[in-house]
Design an enzyme around this catalytic site. Structure first.
Site, short mmCIF file in Angstrom:
data_model
loop_
_atom_site.label_atom_id
_atom_site.label_comp_id
_atom_site.label_asym_id
_atom_site.label_seq_id
_atom_site.Cartn_x
_atom_site.Cartn_y
_atom_site.Cartn_z
N GLY A 40 37.09 47.58 30.76
CA GLY A 40 38.33 48.41 31.26
C GLY A 40 39.69 47.88 31.32
O GLY A 40 40.01 46.81 30.76
N ASP A 309 39.73 54.70 40.35
CA ASP A 309 41.21 55.30 40.28
C ASP A 309 41.05 56.50 40.05
O ASP A 309 42.17 57.15 40.11
CB ASP A 309 42.15 54.42 39.05
CG ASP A 309 42.25 53.16 39.30
OD1 ASP A 309 41.62 52.59 40.47
OD2 ASP A 309 43.13 52.65 38.37
N HIS A 441 40.23 20.45 58.08
CA HIS A 441 41.77 19.93 58.03
C HIS A 441 41.71 18.95 57.04
O HIS A 441 40.67 18.12 56.74
CB HIS A 441 41.79 19.13 59.43
CG HIS A 441 43.23 18.35 59.45
ND1 HIS A 441 44.49 19.30 59.45
CD2 HIS A 441 43.70 17.20 59.14
CE1 HIS A 441 45.46 18.11 59.24
NE2 HIS A 441 45.10 17.36 59.12
#
Ligand code: NAI
Length: 462
Positions: A40, A309, A441
């Site tokens: 698509g 959509d 971290h």
């Protein structure tokens, strides 16, 4: 005449995901696609090719602006546009072939051609009519037309033409400061084009967090994009090689024009249902031209469903995918579900912008008491090391219960960072739950944790 449990019309992210899930759930499935390749708009002329160009142009930007500071010296790379386009095409081809492979793996029949639905339970492609217990319309959207502007895909282009321009233009006017305009505008700006964005409303990316809008506009201007807001485009005139865009400032009616080599029209998309025969079939539509569906993606015609959509909701590939999986579950007799309150939105510029859930503006409008925990990437060691310390994470939580209601991020990898907040929201987590979760971290994710900490006793590195 072949007979199926499910025929999906359209092979975009909604359609192909639906077909795969339906097949996995034991339904005999076919997918009709008019294009030669699967995937698509998203894979062929949307999300994927634009991300390739965003990546390549970002690399150039890094080479031009940050390499020397890291001790990487030497000539800045030059743009070989033809080669950049073939890299983009290769990325598209890998992705569309990937869907082909998945169809084969899941024994999904691919039917090539443009489909129509002559009657309930039947899909016509060319001269052949196929039967199906369930039909899913997943035909997506197309660029919306703008009055006074004729698209020729050469000088006045939509996103489709903008992904394959014959050369990098010297100047470009982008009509519409939404997602497409800013992503593709960024690409060309980084490649050296003088880009001017003309937006009708008073802010870019309308509907998003106001602080993000302001920060984003500032950053884009710093990158070289010219931005004119509150301006209504009245027309575009073209010669063989140039265009003139006329606009009027909404506040005082002042009129002006802009010259450009290329004009990109990015003022939204509309559902694509042409040729399906929905009128004759009596399919109920909304007044916005979308197919009307119930909570289980059923239309008013028995056995006919619609997703993505072509129905209401944000026009996003991942929203369509979720609906595709859920409707497959419904067709298989299970209970499909999509949580429309937790659908992230991402803009893949640099820095990225990501959001989910409520904004401060929507909470204020609803009169809900909330707290906002904010953390700047300035306080994030990893972001400082990678020239990406601009921007912030903002988490919005219920003032009383601390439950996370929304989040807005502008900064490095925002589109990935947003997902830990989405998962937290799916589990109904409080900001404190995120804040008490150990984060490695040094990572950008620490900024998310710090924003969660800022909803409580305070961020550490602020
Ligand atoms: P959009 O709805 O995001 O933005 C359109 C913009 O054009 C709005 O800011 C609107 O106010 C403005 N506008 C409308 N008429 C205008 C006029 N006459 N003059 C000036 N400005 C005008 O639509 P866009 O960018 O075309 O994207 C279409 C769809 O594709 C959207 O739903 C978007 O979410 C989706 N998309 C999503 C991407 C992503 O998730 N990263 C990437 C690209 C597209």
């Amino acid at each position: 005449m072949a007979s199926y449990d499910v025929i999906v019309i359209g092979s975009g992210p909604g359609g192909y995901v639906c077909a795969i899930r339906a097949a996995q759930l034991g339904l005999k499935t076919a997918c009709v696609e008019g294009r030669e390749t699967l995937g698509g708009t998203c894979l062929n002329i949307g999300c994927i090719p634009s991300k390739a160009l965003l990546h390549a142009s970002h690399m150039l930007h890094e080479a031009e602006h940050n390499f020397a500071a890291m001790g990487l010296k030497g000539a800045t790379p030059k743009v070989d546009w033809a080669e950049m386009l073939s890299y983009k095409d290769e990325v598209v081809s890998q992705n569309t072939k990937g869907v082909e492979f998945l169809f084969k793996k899941n024994k999904i029949d691919r039917i090539t051609g443009w489909a129509s639905i002559p009657e309930a339970g039947k899909v016509k492609v060319g001269d052949e009519v196929h039967e199906a217990k369930h039909i899913v319309i997943a035909t997506g959207s197309e660029p919306a037309a703008l009055p006074g502007v004729t698209v020729d895909e050469q000088i006045v282009v939509t996103s489709t033409g903008a992904l394959s321009l014959p050369k990098v233009p010297k100047s470009m006017v982008v009509i519409g400061g939404g997602v497409i305009g800013l992503e593709l505008g960024s690409v060309y700006c980084r490649l050296g084009t003088k880009v001017t964005v003309v937006e009708y409303l008073d802010t870019l990316i309308p509907g998003s967090d106001a602080e993000v809008q302001r920060t984003f506009a500032r950053m884009l201007k710093k990158q070289g994009l010219e931005i004119i807001t509150g301006a209504a485009v009245s027309g575009v005139e073209t010669t063989k090689t140039k265009a003139k865009v006329a606009y009027k400032m909404r506040k005082n009616g002042a009129e002006a024009t802009l010259d450009a080599d290329v004009v990109l029209v990015a003022t939204g998309r509309r559902p694509f249902t042409k040729g399906l025969g929905l009128d004759a079939l009596g399919v109920k539509m909304t007044d916005r031209g979308q197919i009307e569906t119930d909570g289980q993606w059923r239309t008013n015609v028995p056995g006919l469903y619609a997703i993505g959509d072509v129905i209401a909701g944000p026009m996003l590939a991942h929203k369509a995918e979720d609906e595709g999986m859920a409707v497959a579950e419904v067709m298989a007799g299970q209970h499909g579900h999509v949580n429309y309150g937790v659908i992230p939105g991402v803009i893949y510029t640099h820095p990225e912008v990501a959001s989910v859930g409520e904004t401060e503006e929507s909470l204020k409008a609803a009169g809900r008491a909330y707290k906002a925990g904010k953390f700047s990437f300035m306080g994030n060691g990893r972001a400082r090391a990678t020239f990406a310390a601009e921007g912030f994470v903002k988490i919005l939580a219920d003032a009383e219960t601390d439950r996370i209601l929304g989040a807005h991020i502008i900064g490095p990898s925002a589109g990935d960072l947003i997902h830990e907040i989405c998962v937290a929201m799916e589990f109904g987590a409080a900001a404190e739950d995120l804040a008490r979760t150990c984060h490695a971290h040094p990572t950008y994710s620490e900024a998310v944790r710090e924003a969660a900490l800022a909803c409580g006793d305070g961020a550490i590195h602020a």
